[in-house]
Design a protein around this motif. Structure first.
Motif, PDB file in Angstrom:
ATOM      1  N   ILE A  38     -23.543  38.374 -11.846  1.00  0.00           N
ATOM      2  CA  ILE A  38     -24.146  37.290 -11.080  1.00  0.00           C
ATOM      3  C   ILE A  38     -23.094  36.249 -10.720  1.00  0.00           C
ATOM      4  CG2 ILE A  38     -25.843  35.424 -11.127  1.00  0.00           C
ATOM      5  CD1 ILE A  38     -27.506  37.256 -13.031  1.00  0.00           C
ATOM      6  N   GLU A  39     -22.220  35.933 -11.667  1.00  0.00           N
ATOM      7  CA  GLU A  39     -21.171  34.943 -11.412  1.00  0.00           C
ATOM      8  C   GLU A  39     -20.260  35.396 -10.265  1.00  0.00           C
ATOM      9  OE1 GLU A  39     -17.623  32.791 -13.873  1.00  0.00           O
ATOM     10  OE2 GLU A  39     -19.488  33.254 -14.938  1.00  0.00           O
ATOM     11  N   ARG A  40     -19.878  36.665 -10.274  1.00  0.00           N
ATOM     12  CA  ARG A  40     -19.050  37.196  -9.175  1.00  0.00           C
ATOM     13  C   ARG A  40     -19.785  37.112  -7.845  1.00  0.00           C
ATOM     14  NH1 ARG A  40     -17.550  40.902 -13.078  1.00  0.00           N
ATOM     15  NH2 ARG A  40     -19.072  42.441 -12.360  1.00  0.00           N
ATOM     16  N   LEU A  43     -19.893  33.514  -6.491  1.00  0.00           N
ATOM     17  CA  LEU A  43     -18.622  33.071  -5.907  1.00  0.00           C
ATOM     18  C   LEU A  43     -18.497  33.455  -4.437  1.00  0.00           C
ATOM     19  CD1 LEU A  43     -16.142  33.802  -8.827  1.00  0.00           C
ATOM     20  CD2 LEU A  43     -16.988  31.576  -8.056  1.00  0.00           C
ATOM     21  N   ARG A  44     -19.216  34.482  -4.016  1.00  0.00           N
ATOM     22  CA  ARG A  44     -19.168  34.920  -2.614  1.00  0.00           C
ATOM     23  C   ARG A  44     -20.189  34.196  -1.741  1.00  0.00           C
ATOM     24  NH1 ARG A  44     -19.036  40.840  -4.597  1.00  0.00           N
ATOM     25  NH2 ARG A  44     -21.260  40.527  -4.383  1.00  0.00           N
ATOM     26  N   TYR A  45     -21.131  33.483  -2.350  1.00  0.00           N
ATOM     27  CA  TYR A  45     -22.163  32.789  -1.572  1.00  0.00           C
ATOM     28  C   TYR A  45     -21.540  31.681  -0.729  1.00  0.00           C
ATOM     29  CZ  TYR A  45     -25.898  34.801  -4.528  1.00  0.00           C
ATOM     30  OH  TYR A  45     -26.752  35.642  -5.182  1.00  0.00           O
ATOM     31  N   PRO A  46     -22.042  31.468   0.482  1.00  0.00           N
ATOM     32  CA  PRO A  46     -21.529  30.383   1.327  1.00  0.00           C
ATOM     33  C   PRO A  46     -22.189  29.050   0.970  1.00  0.00           C
ATOM     34  CG  PRO A  46     -23.166  31.621   2.539  1.00  0.00           C
ATOM     35  CD  PRO A  46     -23.002  32.306   1.199  1.00  0.00           C
ATOM     36  N   ILE A  47     -21.913  28.584  -0.258  1.00  0.00           N
ATOM     37  CA  ILE A  47     -22.482  27.319  -0.736  1.00  0.00           C
ATOM     38  C   ILE A  47     -21.346  26.449  -1.237  1.00  0.00           C
ATOM     39  CG2 ILE A  47     -24.749  28.271  -1.309  1.00  0.00           C
ATOM     40  CD1 ILE A  47     -23.817  28.549  -4.204  1.00  0.00           C
ATOM     41  N   ARG A  49     -18.883  24.138  -3.531  1.00  0.00           N
ATOM     42  CA  ARG A  49     -18.256  24.352  -4.835  1.00  0.00           C
ATOM     43  C   ARG A  49     -19.089  23.717  -5.944  1.00  0.00           C
ATOM     44  NH1 ARG A  49     -12.129  23.997  -6.487  1.00  0.00           N
ATOM     45  NH2 ARG A  49     -12.372  23.543  -8.675  1.00  0.00           N
ATOM     46  N   GLU A  50     -19.640  22.545  -5.639  1.00  0.00           N
ATOM     47  CA  GLU A  50     -20.465  21.830  -6.615  1.00  0.00           C
ATOM     48  C   GLU A  50     -21.689  22.650  -7.014  1.00  0.00           C
ATOM     49  OE1 GLU A  50     -23.413  18.069  -6.372  1.00  0.00           O
ATOM     50  OE2 GLU A  50     -21.373  17.691  -5.698  1.00  0.00           O
ATOM     51  N   LEU A  51     -22.343  23.254  -6.038  1.00  0.00           N
ATOM     52  CA  LEU A  51     -23.518  24.067  -6.335  1.00  0.00           C
ATOM     53  C   LEU A  51     -23.126  25.323  -7.105  1.00  0.00           C
ATOM     54  CD1 LEU A  51     -26.535  24.327  -6.145  1.00  0.00           C
ATOM     55  CD2 LEU A  51     -26.280  25.267  -3.868  1.00  0.00           C
ATOM     56  N   LYS A  52     -21.990  25.917  -6.770  1.00  0.00           N
ATOM     57  CA  LYS A  52     -21.508  27.079  -7.519  1.00  0.00           C
ATOM     58  C   LYS A  52     -21.284  26.720  -8.975  1.00  0.00           C
ATOM     59  CE  LYS A  52     -19.308  29.404  -3.654  1.00  0.00           C
ATOM     60  NZ  LYS A  52     -18.088  29.861  -3.032  1.00  0.00           N
ATOM     61  N   LEU A  53     -20.702  25.550  -9.224  1.00  0.00           N
ATOM     62  CA  LEU A  53     -20.470  25.104 -10.602  1.00  0.00           C
ATOM     63  C   LEU A  53     -21.784  24.887 -11.339  1.00  0.00           C
ATOM     64  CD1 LEU A  53     -17.469  22.645 -10.102  1.00  0.00           C
ATOM     65  CD2 LEU A  53     -17.434  24.889 -11.196  1.00  0.00           C
ATOM     66  N   LYS A  54     -22.773  24.333 -10.649  1.00  0.00           N
ATOM     67  CA  LYS A  54     -24.076  24.117 -11.281  1.00  0.00           C
ATOM     68  C   LYS A  54     -24.730  25.446 -11.645  1.00  0.00           C
ATOM     69  CE  LYS A  54     -25.098  19.652  -9.277  1.00  0.00           C
ATOM     70  NZ  LYS A  54     -25.997  18.849  -8.463  1.00  0.00           N
ATOM     71  N   ILE A  55     -24.587  26.425 -10.764  1.00  0.00           N
ATOM     72  CA  ILE A  55     -25.168  27.738 -11.050  1.00  0.00           C
ATOM     73  C   ILE A  55     -24.445  28.385 -12.224  1.00  0.00           C
ATOM     74  CG2 ILE A  55     -25.548  30.055 -10.137  1.00  0.00           C
ATOM     75  CD1 ILE A  55     -25.875  28.712  -7.353  1.00  0.00           C
ATOM     76  N   LYS A  56     -23.105  28.257 -12.262  1.00  0.00           N
ATOM     77  CA  LYS A  56     -22.347  28.810 -13.388  1.00  0.00           C
ATOM     78  C   LYS A  56     -22.760  28.132 -14.694  1.00  0.00           C
ATOM     79  CE  LYS A  56     -17.933  29.738 -12.870  1.00  0.00           C
ATOM     80  NZ  LYS A  56     -16.519  29.652 -12.476  1.00  0.00           N
ATOM     81  N   GLU A  57     -22.986  26.822 -14.641  1.00  0.00           N
ATOM     82  CA  GLU A  57     -23.442  26.086 -15.813  1.00  0.00           C
ATOM     83  C   GLU A  57     -24.810  26.606 -16.271  1.00  0.00           C
ATOM     84  OE1 GLU A  57     -24.139  21.635 -15.968  1.00  0.00           O
ATOM     85  OE2 GLU A  57     -22.078  21.754 -15.218  1.00  0.00           O
ATOM     86  N   TYR A  58     -25.689  26.810 -15.305  1.00  0.00           N
ATOM     87  CA  TYR A  58     -27.008  27.349 -15.603  1.00  0.00           C
ATOM     88  C   TYR A  58     -26.902  28.719 -16.261  1.00  0.00           C
ATOM     89  CZ  TYR A  58     -31.759  29.031 -14.870  1.00  0.00           C
ATOM     90  OH  TYR A  58     -33.011  29.560 -15.066  1.00  0.00           O
TER      91      TYR A  58
END
Length: 63
Positions: A38-40, A43-47, A49-58
């Protein structure tokens, strides 16, 4: 295609990006994807960086 876009827009308006992506993560886990898969994918989603970090935190907080 227009129908799918309207559903996405409705979901974003109703729940917000963060909530929407949290639910996507939950569904991906139900499909058997690992946290690293899921993390990989995220990283490819067009969102942002802040939202990517929040998702990784989740993801890190999931059991």
């Amino acid at each position: 295609m227009l129908g799918v876009l309207s559903l996405i827009a409705k979901g974003i308006a109703q729940y917000g990006f963060e909530r929407l992506f949290e639910n996507v993560v939950i569904e991906l886990r139900k499909q058997g994807k690992t946290k690293s898969d899921i993390e990989r994918e995220v990283l490819r989603y067009p969102i942002s960086r802040e939202l990517k970090l929040k998702i990784k935190e989740y993801l890190n907080n999931l059991a």
